[in-house]
Design a protein around this motif. Structure first.
Motif, mmCIF file in Angstrom:
data_model
loop_
_atom_site.group_PDB
_atom_site.id
_atom_site.type_symbol
_atom_site.label_atom_id
_atom_site.label_comp_id
_atom_site.label_asym_id
_atom_site.label_seq_id
_atom_site.Cartn_x
_atom_site.Cartn_y
_atom_site.Cartn_z
ATOM 1 N N THR A 213 32.097 -29.874 -6.061
ATOM 2 C CA THR A 213 33.201 -30.549 -6.179
ATOM 3 C C THR A 213 33.008 -31.905 -6.851
ATOM 4 O OG1 THR A 213 33.614 -31.527 -4.130
ATOM 5 C CG2 THR A 213 34.381 -29.318 -4.366
ATOM 6 N N HIS A 214 31.897 -32.443 -7.109
ATOM 7 C CA HIS A 214 31.817 -33.606 -7.653
ATOM 8 C C HIS A 214 30.355 -33.670 -8.326
ATOM 9 C CE1 HIS A 214 31.798 -37.900 -9.054
ATOM 10 N NE2 HIS A 214 30.789 -38.172 -8.199
ATOM 11 N N VAL A 215 30.172 -33.942 -9.612
ATOM 12 C CA VAL A 215 29.055 -33.754 -10.539
ATOM 13 C C VAL A 215 28.888 -34.315 -11.770
ATOM 14 C CG1 VAL A 215 28.808 -31.348 -11.128
ATOM 15 C CG2 VAL A 215 26.712 -32.496 -10.589
ATOM 16 N N HIS A 216 27.940 -35.096 -12.279
ATOM 17 C CA HIS A 216 27.959 -35.544 -13.589
ATOM 18 C C HIS A 216 26.780 -34.710 -14.436
ATOM 19 C CE1 HIS A 216 29.704 -39.557 -12.154
ATOM 20 N NE2 HIS A 216 29.130 -39.089 -11.020
ATOM 21 N N TYR A 217 27.408 -34.076 -15.618
ATOM 22 C CA TYR A 217 26.466 -33.363 -16.361
ATOM 23 C C TYR A 217 25.647 -34.375 -16.933
ATOM 24 C CZ TYR A 217 28.126 -32.957 -21.171
ATOM 25 O OH TYR A 217 28.200 -33.340 -22.571
ATOM 26 N N ALA B 91 35.376 -38.968 -5.014
ATOM 27 C CA ALA B 91 34.141 -38.499 -4.652
ATOM 28 C C ALA B 91 33.947 -39.647 -3.624
ATOM 29 C CB ALA B 91 33.207 -38.635 -5.615
ATOM 30 N N HIS B 92 33.294 -39.455 -2.512
ATOM 31 C CA HIS B 92 32.732 -40.378 -1.435
ATOM 32 C C HIS B 92 33.441 -40.537 -0.291
ATOM 33 C CE1 HIS B 92 29.286 -40.233 -4.042
ATOM 34 N NE2 HIS B 92 29.716 -40.793 -5.005
ATOM 35 N N GLY B 93 34.190 -41.644 -0.211
ATOM 36 C CA GLY B 93 35.247 -42.010 0.580
ATOM 37 C C GLY B 93 34.311 -42.357 1.926
ATOM 38 N N THR C 123 37.756 -39.260 -9.675
ATOM 39 C CA THR C 123 37.343 -40.351 -9.857
ATOM 40 C C THR C 123 36.354 -40.578 -8.521
ATOM 41 O OG1 THR C 123 37.749 -42.793 -10.165
ATOM 42 C CG2 THR C 123 39.221 -41.435 -8.725
ATOM 43 N N HIS C 124 35.970 -41.973 -8.434
ATOM 44 C CA HIS C 124 35.012 -42.409 -7.397
ATOM 45 C C HIS C 124 35.758 -43.189 -6.349
ATOM 46 C CE1 HIS C 124 31.980 -41.286 -10.314
ATOM 47 N NE2 HIS C 124 31.284 -40.833 -9.366
ATOM 48 N N LEU C 125 35.610 -43.291 -5.208
ATOM 49 C CA LEU C 125 36.407 -43.999 -4.080
ATOM 50 C C LEU C 125 35.661 -44.496 -3.087
ATOM 51 C CD1 LEU C 125 39.223 -45.042 -2.581
ATOM 52 C CD2 LEU C 125 39.025 -42.723 -1.827
ATOM 53 N N THR D 147 27.165 -32.575 -5.433
ATOM 54 C CA THR D 147 25.779 -33.054 -5.351
ATOM 55 C C THR D 147 25.828 -34.348 -5.899
ATOM 56 O OG1 THR D 147 25.796 -32.030 -7.616
ATOM 57 C CG2 THR D 147 25.070 -30.510 -5.698
ATOM 58 N N ASP D 148 26.852 -34.683 -6.707
ATOM 59 C CA ASP D 148 26.907 -36.037 -7.480
ATOM 60 C C ASP D 148 25.615 -36.440 -8.199
ATOM 61 O OD1 ASP D 148 27.841 -38.352 -8.384
ATOM 62 O OD2 ASP D 148 26.970 -39.665 -6.553
ATOM 63 N N VAL D 149 24.830 -35.464 -8.778
ATOM 64 C CA VAL D 149 23.804 -35.610 -9.634
ATOM 65 C C VAL D 149 24.354 -36.249 -10.702
ATOM 66 C CG1 VAL D 149 22.515 -34.438 -11.549
ATOM 67 C CG2 VAL D 149 22.461 -33.341 -9.276
HETATM 68 ZN ZN ZN Z 1 29.665 -39.561 -8.807
#
Ligand code: ZN
Ligand code: GUN
Length: 434
Positions: free
Chosen positions: A75-79, A269-271, A230-232, A320-322
């Motif tokens: 549910t959160h990754v950067h290609y 993402a994160h929190g 987005t990120h948080l 994974t937030d790669v």
């Molecule tokens: Zn990220």
């Protein structure tokens, strides 16, 4: 393979979140059959019940020493951070400046973007991930490349172009106006095309001006069916910076909330650093947190408070937030999620974490009417987990595990991409495409 065919083996999937129902929230067949027709689930049950009913000419593919589960959902990754994976010695803000922004610049080149998109998606498939919510870069062509590569594999994917107009190198910035024009062009071109969906993607509050957040929030109201991504509250210094940049807002969540960016299709993402008021706003707006344990450990961000998220009944997925995360594997992600909860004094059960990687992820992305389990009519995305993946895994699972829970837990702790024997997308083996 697109006509009627069946898979026979050990099968596990979820109907609901473990803990949330009195009766078991999962379905388990020690010897089961998963029936697929034209890429969709046509039935799933015990072999004793299913085999007699099948026409005699239906192919039955056997999967011995394995567990068949729904495809993993990231549910959160950067290609574009494929080449940033495993970068040494920095935490978030320095990591962005040192490694990430220079790499993301390269995605102005559509040929490079397509090359990385292809490699990234093959990596996902090799790790059993069949759906993801994905960051592009500020370049619209990065999203075109990603969606074209996804179409070529018939994958269910959500992606969006990053919007950011400050606090990053000028060669990566857009403006309030171009963020909206480019995003809306991409929405028109891609959203709802086959299995693809669009996400409006402000990078995080510090890289958008008030004017851009306002414009993006208004765009969001015009397109209520797309996602927001987005990120948080990932890193303590980032949170301090947000307090300085947005002095008129109560807190970090309030920045997004006031601009209309919270909601049931908003994935944050994160929190990690959230106050009770912020959890309450996330709960009230039905917003989603993507928990990214590998990243939180790798770039030293902090320990996610899963218990508080659960107390507020905030929807959760695993990411994974790669390249902040150092692995594409949802099994590795589950492993680190377990360890973070150990440090917080809680046990994360193997059923709960597998739920989060499958049906929970589908619910987090509002895709559970299409994917996430083996209910009839859903899209046949699944993977075959190999009980004999390595000598150690084989020994631990066969000689020293008494029941499903133990086997599953040991496989999660010891497994990675080697434990993914095969990934199937819409009823087609992805081995044939690689
Ligand atoms: Zn990220
Ligand atoms: N916050 C803003 N941008 C990023 C990013 O690319 N990765 C992570 N992990 N956090 C971010």
């Amino acid at each position: 393979m697109n006509s009627l065919h069946a898979h026979r083996g050990e099968i596990l999937y979820f109907l609901d979140e473990p803990d949330r129902r009195a009766e078991p929230s999962w379905v388990y067949h020690q010897d089961g059959v998963l029936l697929i027709e034209d890429g969709y689930i046509a039935g799933c049950g015990s072999s004793a019940d299913m085999l007699d009913q099948l026409p005699s000419d239906v192919a039955v593919i056997k999967h011995p020493n394995a567990l068949i589960v729904p495809g993993f959902i990231d549910t959160h990754v950067h290609y574009p951070q494929y080449n940033v994976l495993a970068a040494y010695g920095t935490q978030l803000l320095e990591w962005l400046e040192t490694y990430t922004f220079p790499e993301e610049r390269k995605f102005a080149d559509p040929t490079y973007a397509r090359l990385i998109a292809d490699q990234f998606l093959d990596e996902l498939i090799g790790n059993g991930t069949t759906t993801a919510l994905v960051f592009g870069t500020t370049h619209p062509q990065s999203v075109d490349a990603f969606f074209n590569a996804s179409l070529a594999r018939n994958l269910r994917m959500i992606c969006g172009k990053v919007t950011m107009d400050r606090n990053a190198p000028k060669w990566l910035l857009d403006t309030p106006q171009s963020a909206v024009t480019e995003s809306e062009n991409l929405i028109r071109q891609w959203h709802g095309k086959q299995r693809l969906g669009y996400a409006i993607t402000p990078r995080f509050a510090p890289t958008s001006s008030d004017a851009q957040l306002k414009a993006v929030g208004e765009m969001r109201q015009r397109h209520p069916d797309v996602h927001v991504h987005t990120h948080l509250a990932e890193n303590a210094r980032e949170c301090e910076w947000v307090r300085e940049l947005f002095p008129n807002h109560d807190n970090y969540v309030d920045v997004y909330h006031q601009y209309g960016l919270t909601g049931s299709k908003s994935v944050f993402a994160h929190g990690i650093y959230l106050q009770h008021k912020e959890w309450q706003t996330l709960a009230d707006t039905d917003s989603v947190i993507a928990h990214c344990p590998t990243s939180n450990l790798f770039i030293g961000s902090g320990l996610f408070d899963l218990k508080t998220a659960e107390q507020y009944q905030v929807r959760l997925g695993l990411g994974t937030d790669v390249g902040g995360g150092d692995s594409f594997s949802l099994l590795r992600t589950i492993n680190e999620a377990y360890k973070i909860q150990q440090l917080n004094g809680h046990d994360l059960s193997p059923f709960k974490s597998l739920y989060m990687a499958t049906l929970g992820g589908a619910r987090a992305l509002s895709l559970d009417s299409h994917i996430g389990n083996f209910e009839t009519g859903k899209e046949a995305d699944f993977l075959v987990l190999d009980y004999h993946a390595t000598p150690l895994i084989k020994r631990r699972l066969t000689a020293a595990a008494d029941n499903l829970q133990e086997k599953l837990f040991a496989l999660q702790m010891l497994g990675d991409d080697r434990a993914i024997r095969e990934t199937w997308v819409m009823g087609t083996s992805m081995k044939t495409l690689r």
